[in-house]
Design a protein around this motif. Structure first.
Motif: not given
Length: 510
Positions: A324-328, A330-334, A363-370, A373-380
């Motif tokens: 999940i750390r690598d996934l985050e 990757i997602i933020r980069f793109w 469950v914790e990894d789904m929290k990271t994905i959200y 994903t979210r619009k605010n508070a540092g999300g993409c």
């Protein structure tokens, strides 16, 4: 006399901070440059040039950040010199020692990447101390009672001076947030509603599925679950990926079970069906026994794809290890490069799980994905669709709800929509004991509105039932949303919507 001693003490402390900062800032920037793809993706948005005490390291940090934002993954001499000229900063580059300065820093730290978080925190703490010193003067650098500034981290320092330094404290927390008044002008409220609706990405050629959720919303996670080898990837490929192709939307597809070539097969089949009303025997694509007619069709499919999207529009990333750390990273980069749509196929327990119970990691990894994903508070601000596998024991349940997620069902809290599907059971076909009384809506020929046209499911065909246990954009199954009935056509990677059904809430053991 005491005052003079205090001044001398503060001068020594300031000098020591500057001397140590010279080393810490050099090591931090050296680590960023040694692995830009991984390290800048994590830290580029968390620190800024003005937070460095020494201009030389603020300069190299900002130069690296600009190159990273352009998608440059390795900072070689030729690329750096080219960009320095392009940015018109050659004078500063030469003043600070050109490549020699940063090369020396990289050489020192290259073998110690694990220390980057320590150097980051040191740079951030020094920034807080400088700002506090500007406001409160010498007392910031003098121990008094329980106040031991050298032993405190930056959060503790900010909290200590919170009553006077609230702004600096808020500017330096990593956990971003936004505050709004409940009251806004009515027109602004309407504008936001219209904007949210406009940002919905509809499911591809799926009027009934779109009627449930209106599509996939930005800033939200949609979880899509199914049992093993029943078609989660195939359905999401047609409904979500094909929609991105049709709307020319950038999409990042993260795979961890099948590779990019296998995923392309699904898209080729969907394009052939929807655009040319034809198909290819899927077995010939798998075993490589393609006929010339098949090859011609494939050429047509890719020609249509090229017509609809650019080569760079959809990126496919295969993760051999799902971490999940690598996934985050990757997602933020793109995401920083405009890829606002995300498909994760399939979300499972991270390979670097640190929890005693696997479901806790899920469950914790789904929290990271959200959080990403979210619009605010540092999300993409992404549209995220996550496929996942339902618990094996739930295959005995006629009615699918959150229990089918298994022990990790708390993951549902991070999703705005949860959908899950299963094949129909033998006793649900026409003429059987539990036959489903399905219906489709037809326009009323005698007036306004619609009428229900009832039908049963024919034996010999395959059908799937899509349940919606959670839906923030409409009704769910427990408050009136019927179950969607689809007919999979695997050779065309098409999942035809044929109507609705109400399924009895029966589970194993009831």
């Amino acid at each position: 006399m005491a005052k003079d001693n205090t001044k001398d003490l503060v001068k020594r402390e300031v000098k020591e901070i500057r001397e140590k900062a010279s080393i810490n800032e050099a090591y931090f920037v050296g680590l960023l440059w040694s692995d830009p793809f991984n390290n800048y993706s994590e830290y580029s948005e968390l620190i800024h040039q003005e937070e460095f005490i020494h201009d030389v390291w603020g300069f190299y940090f900002e130069l690296g950040r600009k190159m990273f934002d352009e998608g440059i993954k390795q900072f070689d001499d030729i690329t750096v010199h080219t960009k320095v000229k392009e940015y018109n900063i050659m004078d500063d580059f030469e003043k600070f020692g050109k490549m020699t300065t940063i090369d020396d820093a990289v050489a020192i730290v290259r073998g110690n990447p694990a220390n980057i978080s320590y150097y980051f925190e040191t740079v951030k703490k020094n920034y807080v101390i400088r700002k506090l010193y500007e406001l409160f003067g010498d007392k910031v650098l003098i121990d008094k009672g329980k106040y031991k500034w050298k032993d405190m981290n930056r959060e503790q320092l900010s909290m200590y001076w919170n009553d006077k330094i609230n702004k600096i404290s808020m500017d330096n927390v990593n956990n971003r947030y936004e505050t709004e008044n409940l009251y806004i002008e009515a027109e602004e409220f309407i504008r936001r509603l219209e904007q949210d609706t406009a940002e919905m990405l509809p499911f591809y050629n799926s009027a009934l599925m779109n009627s449930i959720t209106q599509g996939v919303a930005r800033g939200h996670v949609l979880m899509f679950g199914g049992f093993g080898n029943t078609g989660k990837s195939s359905i999401s490929a047609e409904k979500f990926t094909m929609s991105c192709i049709d709307n020319n939307e950038k999409l990042l597809v993260v795979l961890n079970e099948e590779d990019a070539q296998a995923y392309r097969q699904k898209i080729v089949l969907s394009i052939l069906f929807h655009e040319y009303k034809t198909g290819i025997d899927r077995r010939r694509m798998v075993n490589g026994k393609l006929q010339q007619n098949d090859k011609d069709k494939i050429h047509n499919a890719f020609a249509k794809m090229k017509e609809l999207i650019d080569k760079e529009t959809i990126k496919i990333i295969f993760m051999e290890k799902y971490v999940i750390r690598d996934l985050e990273k990757i997602i933020r980069f793109w995401a920083n490069r405009g890829y606002i749509n995300l498909l994760i196929d399939t979300h499972k327990v991270s390979d670097d799980s640190h929890h005693d119970k696997r479901w806790e990691t899920f469950v914790e990894d789904m929290k990271t994905i959200y959080r990403i994903t979210r619009k605010n508070a540092g999300g993409c601000n992404l549209r995220t669709l996550v496929t996942f596998q339902l618990a094996d024991y739930a295959i005995k349940n006629r009615y699918l709800d959150f229990d089918a997620i298994g022990e990790g069902k708390a993951a549902k809290n991070e999703a705005s929509v949860v959908m899950m599907f299963r094949p129909i059971w033998a006793d649900e076909y026409k003429g059987e004991k539990k036959e489903l009384n399905c219906y489709r809506l037809k326009k009323n020929p005698k007036g306004d509105g619609y009428l229900k046209e009832f039908f049963q499911l024919e034996k010999g065909k395959t059908y799937y039932l899509i349940f919606t246990p959670k839906n923030r954009f409409g009704a769910n199954n427990d408050n009136g949303q019927p179950v969607l009935v689809i007919e999979p056509i695997f050779n065309s990677n098409h999942f035809k919507e044929i109507g609705w059904a109400f399924v009895p809430n029966e589970k194993a053991g009831r």
